[in-house]
Write an enzyme that holds these catalytic residues in place. Sequence first.
Site, PDB file in Angstrom:
ATOM      1  N   THR A  70       1.293   1.862  -2.787  1.00 14.67           N
ATOM      2  CA  THR A  70       0.748   1.940  -4.146  1.00 14.67           C
ATOM      3  C   THR A  70      -0.779   1.843  -4.117  1.00 14.67           C
ATOM      4  OG1 THR A  70       2.781   0.946  -4.981  1.00 14.67           O
ATOM      5  CG2 THR A  70       0.862   0.884  -6.442  1.00 14.67           C
ATOM      6  N   ASN A 123      12.451   9.296  -2.314  1.00 16.26           N
ATOM      7  CA  ASN A 123      13.147   8.004  -2.228  1.00 16.26           C
ATOM      8  C   ASN A 123      14.531   8.023  -2.869  1.00 16.26           C
ATOM      9  OD1 ASN A 123      11.045   8.287  -4.336  1.00 16.26           O
ATOM     10  ND2 ASN A 123      12.014   6.487  -5.207  1.00 16.26           N
ATOM     11  N   GLN A 142       8.860   6.985   2.730  1.00 15.27           N
ATOM     12  CA  GLN A 142      10.291   7.025   3.045  1.00 15.27           C
ATOM     13  C   GLN A 142      10.576   7.700   4.377  1.00 15.27           C
ATOM     14  OE1 GLN A 142      12.843   5.539   1.737  1.00 15.27           O
ATOM     15  NE2 GLN A 142      11.842   4.695  -0.060  1.00 15.27           N
ATOM     16  N   SER A 162       4.208   2.056   3.668  1.00 10.77           N
ATOM     17  CA  SER A 162       4.470   0.638   3.368  1.00 10.77           C
ATOM     18  C   SER A 162       5.380   0.068   4.451  1.00 10.77           C
ATOM     19  CB  SER A 162       5.186   0.495   2.017  1.00 10.77           C
ATOM     20  OG  SER A 162       4.278   0.544   0.956  1.00 10.77           O
ATOM     21  N   ALA A 163       5.017  -1.114   4.973  1.00  2.11           N
ATOM     22  CA  ALA A 163       5.758  -1.693   6.095  1.00  2.11           C
ATOM     23  C   ALA A 163       7.183  -2.110   5.738  1.00  2.11           C
ATOM     24  CB  ALA A 163       5.003  -2.915   6.623  1.00  2.11           C
ATOM     25  N   HIS A 164       7.405  -2.478   4.469  1.00  8.04           N
ATOM     26  CA  HIS A 164       8.711  -3.070   4.131  1.00  8.04           C
ATOM     27  C   HIS A 164       9.849  -2.057   4.101  1.00  8.04           C
ATOM     28  CE1 HIS A 164       9.034  -1.984  -0.268  1.00  8.04           C
ATOM     29  NE2 HIS A 164       7.736  -1.819  -0.111  1.00  8.04           N
ATOM     30  N   CYS A 289      14.916   2.067 -15.309  1.00 12.03           N
ATOM     31  CA  CYS A 289      15.073   1.237 -16.491  1.00 12.03           C
ATOM     32  C   CYS A 289      13.677   0.836 -16.948  1.00 12.03           C
ATOM     33  CB  CYS A 289      15.864  -0.010 -16.112  1.00 12.03           C
ATOM     34  SG  CYS A 289      16.346  -0.999 -17.500  1.00 12.03           S
TER      35      CYS A 289
HETATM   36  C1  LIG Z   1       8.389   7.147  -1.884  1.00  7.93           C
HETATM   37  C2  LIG Z   1       7.778   5.841  -2.251  1.00  7.93           C
HETATM   38  N1  LIG Z   1       6.476   5.796  -2.568  1.00  7.93           N
HETATM   39  C3  LIG Z   1       5.881   4.642  -2.901  1.00  7.93           C
HETATM   40  C4  LIG Z   1       6.566   3.457  -2.934  1.00  7.93           C
HETATM   41  C5  LIG Z   1       5.834   2.198  -3.345  1.00  7.93           C
HETATM   42  O1  LIG Z   1       5.665   1.360  -2.257  1.00  7.93           O
HETATM   43  P1  LIG Z   1       5.008  -0.092  -2.426  1.00  7.93           P
HETATM   44  O2  LIG Z   1       5.693  -0.727  -3.604  1.00  7.93           O
HETATM   45  O3  LIG Z   1       5.309  -0.775  -1.143  1.00  7.93           O
HETATM   46  O4  LIG Z   1       3.556   0.105  -2.667  1.00  7.93           O
HETATM   47  C6  LIG Z   1       7.922   3.458  -2.595  1.00  7.93           C
HETATM   48  C7  LIG Z   1       8.722   2.216  -2.605  1.00  7.93           C
HETATM   49  O5  LIG Z   1       9.189   1.733  -3.608  1.00  7.93           O
HETATM   50  C8  LIG Z   1       8.542   4.683  -2.258  1.00  7.93           C
HETATM   51  O6  LIG Z   1       9.842   4.745  -1.961  1.00  7.93           O
END
Ligand SMILES: Cc1ncc(COP(=O)(O)O)c(C=O)c1O
Length: 346
Positions: A70, A123, A142, A162-164, A289
């Site tokens: 983000t 995603n 993703q 994003s690492a998570h 939502c």
């Molecule tokens: C394709 C995609 N972009 C962006 C994000 C946002 O990632 P983060 O919340 O780690 O910044 C996500 C995860 O929710 C995602 O799946």
Amino acid sequence: MRTYLDWNATTPLRDEVKAAMRDGMEIVGNPSSVHSEGRAAKMAMERAREQVAAALGAEGADVIFTSGTTEAAAMVLAGRGVHCAVVEHSAVKVWCEQDLAVDSNGIVSVPDPARASLQLANNETGVIQDLPQGLGSSDLTQAFGKVPFAFNWLGITAGFVSAHKLGGPKGIGALIVKRGTDVEAMIRGGGQEQGRRGGTENLLGILGFAAAASAAQRELEAGLWDEVAARREALEDRLLAAAPGAIVAGKAVKRLPNTTCLLTSGWKGETQVMQMDLAGFAISAGSACSSGKVRASGVLQAMGFDDKAAQSAIRISISPALGDDQVNRFADAWESAYSRWRDRNG
Ligand SMILES: Cc1ncc(COP(=O)(O)O)c(C=O)c1O
């Protein structure tokens, strides 16, 4: 015993990640300090940066650590008049003109790549895009860790991760840019990250991210995601055989190996998520939502599904950590819930 089938939302920490972060807790210094403690912290951070770059095939590119996709997206997209499609994640969409065309498989047309942002994988559906050469930026969140790619070969200027999503900690990620790209700091202050992102670095997060990136790279090279793809195909065969009217969004095109977006028109996605939750399985609904009102997924609507179909979407996203048994038990539970629903709505 719960079974987590929502790996596109986030992932549990890998054991290697916990170990790397535990070791990192012994590091005292600030990476910007010149004394030995500071230099040790800096060295650990730069080693981690190289690991992340190697896993991304971004050797020689700049890896700028951020709090995640983000923030990385905001850094290069805010106020630039970039174009994207509505299938992008809101982290990208919020900054862009959402005027690029999407076809029924979720594939986007990009007339002017340099002024566009296009995700490598979606995603919700897992649909993978062929990125045009010279693309301005791409949300790699993703795809990273699930399919092989090299930033250096994608021909893009900037990428976000994003690492998570790959077994790393939440709240850490990176903006990757071709070396020499002009990136103006959004968070200003100290001169960290070559003046592009102020504030003392999240060293523990960075160490965890690097461990996750290396582990993900090894998993991909070992072919574990090919097994995931086979398991996902078997799951889809079962679900579609049990519910002949159901549809898997994007099934006709290249997708991530782990993602199934299933539409069973008339049976609300939220209802299915709740029933599966009670049965011990975590999946997600394909609809968003907002302010208490359930809206159909914009991604699925852009692919031409009507509201009723789009609101029925569920997303099942698996990983190499899950075996046949867990996936089969989910299929059993979903199939019996489906037959109860069908009997009532007959
Ligand atoms: C394709 C995609 N972009 C962006 C994000 C946002 O990632 P983060 O919340 O780690 O910044 C996500 C995860 O929710 C995602 O799946």
